[in-house]
Design an enzyme around this catalytic site. Sequence first.
Site, mmCIF file in Angstrom:
data_model
loop_
_atom_site.group_PDB
_atom_site.id
_atom_site.type_symbol
_atom_site.label_atom_id
_atom_site.label_comp_id
_atom_site.label_asym_id
_atom_site.label_seq_id
_atom_site.Cartn_x
_atom_site.Cartn_y
_atom_site.Cartn_z
ATOM 1 N N LEU A 191 10.638 -20.424 -5.107
ATOM 2 C CA LEU A 191 9.657 -19.600 -4.404
ATOM 3 C C LEU A 191 8.312 -19.728 -5.099
ATOM 4 O O LEU A 191 8.236 -19.651 -6.323
ATOM 5 C CB LEU A 191 10.103 -18.125 -4.437
ATOM 6 C CG LEU A 191 9.142 -17.103 -3.812
ATOM 7 C CD1 LEU A 191 9.265 -17.115 -2.290
ATOM 8 C CD2 LEU A 191 9.435 -15.691 -4.332
ATOM 9 N N HIS A 210 2.328 3.512 -8.986
ATOM 10 C CA HIS A 210 2.127 2.074 -9.213
ATOM 11 C C HIS A 210 3.304 1.485 -9.991
ATOM 12 O O HIS A 210 3.786 0.402 -9.693
ATOM 13 C CB HIS A 210 0.824 1.825 -9.980
ATOM 14 C CG HIS A 210 -0.407 2.249 -9.242
ATOM 15 N ND1 HIS A 210 -0.637 1.913 -7.928
ATOM 16 C CD2 HIS A 210 -1.485 2.984 -9.635
ATOM 17 C CE1 HIS A 210 -1.801 2.431 -7.551
ATOM 18 N NE2 HIS A 210 -2.326 3.083 -8.561
ATOM 19 N N ASP A 212 0.834 -1.207 0.000
ATOM 20 C CA ASP A 212 0.000 0.000 0.000
ATOM 21 C C ASP A 212 0.866 1.254 0.000
ATOM 22 O O ASP A 212 1.983 1.252 0.532
ATOM 23 C CB ASP A 212 -0.916 -0.023 1.236
ATOM 24 C CG ASP A 212 -2.082 0.939 1.098
ATOM 25 O OD1 ASP A 212 -2.365 1.390 -0.024
ATOM 26 O OD2 ASP A 212 -2.709 1.252 2.131
#
Length: 247
Positions: A135, A41, A24
Amino acid sequence: MASERLDRIRLSGDVPNHVAIIMDGNGRWAKQRGLPRQLGHREGMKSVRETIEGATEAGIKIMTLFAFSTENWNRPQKEVASLMSLLRRYARKELDSLKRQGVEVHVLGEAERFDDRTRDAVAMIVDGTKGGGTLRLNLMISYGGREEILRSVKILAERVAQGELTVDDLDEDVLHQTLFTVNVPDPDLLIRTSGEYRISNFMLWQIAYTELHITPILWPDFNREHLFEAVLDYQRRDRRFGLIGVS
Ligand code: IPE
Ligand code: IPE
Ligand code: MG
């Protein structure tokens, strides 16, 4: 570059298996610089890259990133379009490097809401990274915790109605099997950036006993050292799961 924090994490040994992040603060990062929100962003993509690299260095096995919530569909159309375009760009740009790093990408959420181009980009990155063993990366997109639980309830109600299951068969494991995160262990650590003390409809079922780490850092400023700091914070916690713990 050698990291003193990484050394400390390794010495302690208890690395969280699954780390989730509510990414955020992109809009505020841009606003502070007088830039349009979409540049925040875009800058946030660098933090995604950093975080994945840091996670593999620390030995984290599962990373879940909250990239776009069900509620985010209600943002101005221009912002939604730019976030979807960024997702497609991420898939194109990062595929090779994710493969090289052994990252297996899963995109979890209400995928039926994506447009065709975005759906294709998602399929490309998911199929292209299949089998990566270093991962597991869950990108939560068009995801909401309440919607996920409601969807599970509907699936299970339907199975009971069909006679495949009885009400007595329902338990936490059965419900877990219907979540987007099927077969994924719950997060050990949840990080939220930008200093907000709330969950914003993220993984409501899965975070029942997750440790929380909230940092004021805005997502575009988040780097691997911040991730390591969060892991060190986690390593200092005494996880009791309702028991009395060790004294
Ligand atoms: C997080 O940044 C990214 C998404 C929710 C898609 P925000 O866009 O929420 O940034 P702030 O919270 O307005 O600063
Ligand atoms: C949560 O951030 C969603 C994501 C990070 C994708 P928001 O910015 O949408 O949440 P609120 O509005 O601050 O609760
Ligand atoms: Mg926000």
